[in-house]
Design an enzyme around this catalytic site. Structure first.
Site, PDB file in Angstrom:
ATOM      1  N   ASP A  70       0.858  -1.176   0.000  1.00 48.71           N
ATOM      2  CA  ASP A  70       0.000   0.000   0.000  1.00 48.71           C
ATOM      3  C   ASP A  70       0.902   1.236   0.000  1.00 48.71           C
ATOM      4  OD1 ASP A  70      -2.278   1.604   0.191  1.00 48.71           O
ATOM      5  OD2 ASP A  70      -2.322   1.472   2.375  1.00 48.71           O
ATOM      6  N   LEU A  71       0.324   2.396  -0.298  1.00 49.96           N
ATOM      7  CA  LEU A  71       1.137   3.611  -0.309  1.00 49.96           C
ATOM      8  C   LEU A  71       0.927   4.453   0.949  1.00 49.96           C
ATOM      9  CD1 LEU A  71       3.121   5.458  -1.885  1.00 49.96           C
ATOM     10  CD2 LEU A  71       1.098   6.689  -2.682  1.00 49.96           C
ATOM     11  N   ASP A  72      -0.216   5.110   1.059  1.00 50.86           N
ATOM     12  CA  ASP A  72      -0.456   6.025   2.180  1.00 50.86           C
ATOM     13  C   ASP A  72      -0.536   5.272   3.500  1.00 50.86           C
ATOM     14  OD1 ASP A  72      -1.034   8.748   0.819  1.00 50.86           O
ATOM     15  OD2 ASP A  72      -2.233   7.312  -0.314  1.00 50.86           O
ATOM     16  N   ASP A  79      -1.939  -0.611   5.810  1.00 50.14           N
ATOM     17  CA  ASP A  79      -2.401  -0.053   7.082  1.00 50.14           C
ATOM     18  C   ASP A  79      -3.907   0.080   7.185  1.00 50.14           C
ATOM     19  OD1 ASP A  79      -2.351   2.118   5.102  1.00 50.14           O
ATOM     20  OD2 ASP A  79      -2.907   3.397   6.790  1.00 50.14           O
TER      21      ASP A  79
END
Length: 265
Positions: free
Chosen positions: A31-33, A206
């Site tokens: 995932d990124l954020d 997250d």
């Protein structure tokens, strides 16, 4: 703990950090954020980062290309932040996927037009709210207006109940998206094509949207790594924040734990 499909749901306070070495022939789904980048007050404030860029380059070499970013962001936005250095991307929660055969994109659902108007009007009425339109989904961010959380979520729930759209609650955002793909289905799709075929999936994320990815990784012989505060999860390991993620991946490379391929110090 309660069963969930072929995975098991854990209380994350019981979860250890992930092993230093990645599994043999590993594939990373990131995932990124909140995972590779800190969450910012406004999505557009996240941009390129030298350390992250170098690490992604090293991981891609060490894993023979088996690195994918799986995010709720739009594809164009991910390419901006990652400077185009990650070819394999699942964007908008999997509704857009760029893999070995090019870009696959779902068709926007007709119910989005009405939801778009409702959420945009709510944002106009509160300067702290941020409306976001990804084409295949629309969302309302309330990070800068936390007192509006209940009203935003209630409005999004009503829209979901009166339409065929999927309600996706994230970190201080309520999103309504076209039904179809999700992050778990994206992992499965990547693992059916080169260079990911036959790999052991490791999914790191997250958000609640990442639970589909954790479940898919477990079902396909790998595991999930939750990033951030404790919560019930299908991941089996946990890291505290995105800094810990970057540290762990750097150590895995240094330990020669990049899936049995070439190691990069």
């Amino acid at each position: 703990m309660t069963a969930f499909g072929s995975a098991v749901r854990h209380a994350s306070d019981d979860l250890p950090p992930p092993p230093v070495a990645l599994p043999p022939h590993a594939a990373l789904f990131l995932d990124l954020d909140g995972t590779l980048a800190p969450i910012m007050p406004r999505p557009e404030q996240v941009g390129p980062d030298a350390r992250r860029a170098a690490l992604l380059d090293d991981l891609t070499r060490a894993l023979d290309g088996r690195v994918a970013v799986v995010s709720g962001r739009a594809l164009k936005d991910l390419d901006r932040i990652l400077e185009g250095r990650v070819p394999a991307i699942a964007a908008v929660h999997g509704l857009v996927r760029r893999g070995a055969h090019g870009v696959e994109c779902a068709k926007p659902h007709a119910d989005l037009d009405y939801a778009r108007g409702v959420l945009r009007d709510l944002a106009r009425g509160d300067k702290g709210l941020l409306f976001e339109d990804k084409g295949l989904s629309v969302g309302l961010h309330y990070r800068n207006a936390p007192s509006a959380a209940e009203a935003v979520i209630e409005a999004a729930e009503r829209l979901a109940q009166s339409s065929e759209l999927v309600l996706q609650l994230g970190d201080m955002v309520a999103e309504l998206r076209t039904p179809g793909q999700d992050k778990g289905k994206s992992v499965s799709a990547f693992l059916r094509e080169a260079p990911f075929d036959g790999a052991c999936p490791v999914f790191v994320g997250d958000d609640l949207t990442d639970e589909d990815g954790f479940a898919a990784a477990a079902r396909l012989g790998g595991y999930g790594v939750l990033v951030g505060p404790e919560r019930p999860t299908q991941a089996v390991y946990r890291l505290e924040d995105c800094g810990a993620v970057l540290d762990w991946l750097s150590v895995a490379l240094g330990a020669g734990g990049a899936g049995g391929g070439r190691s990069v110090a």
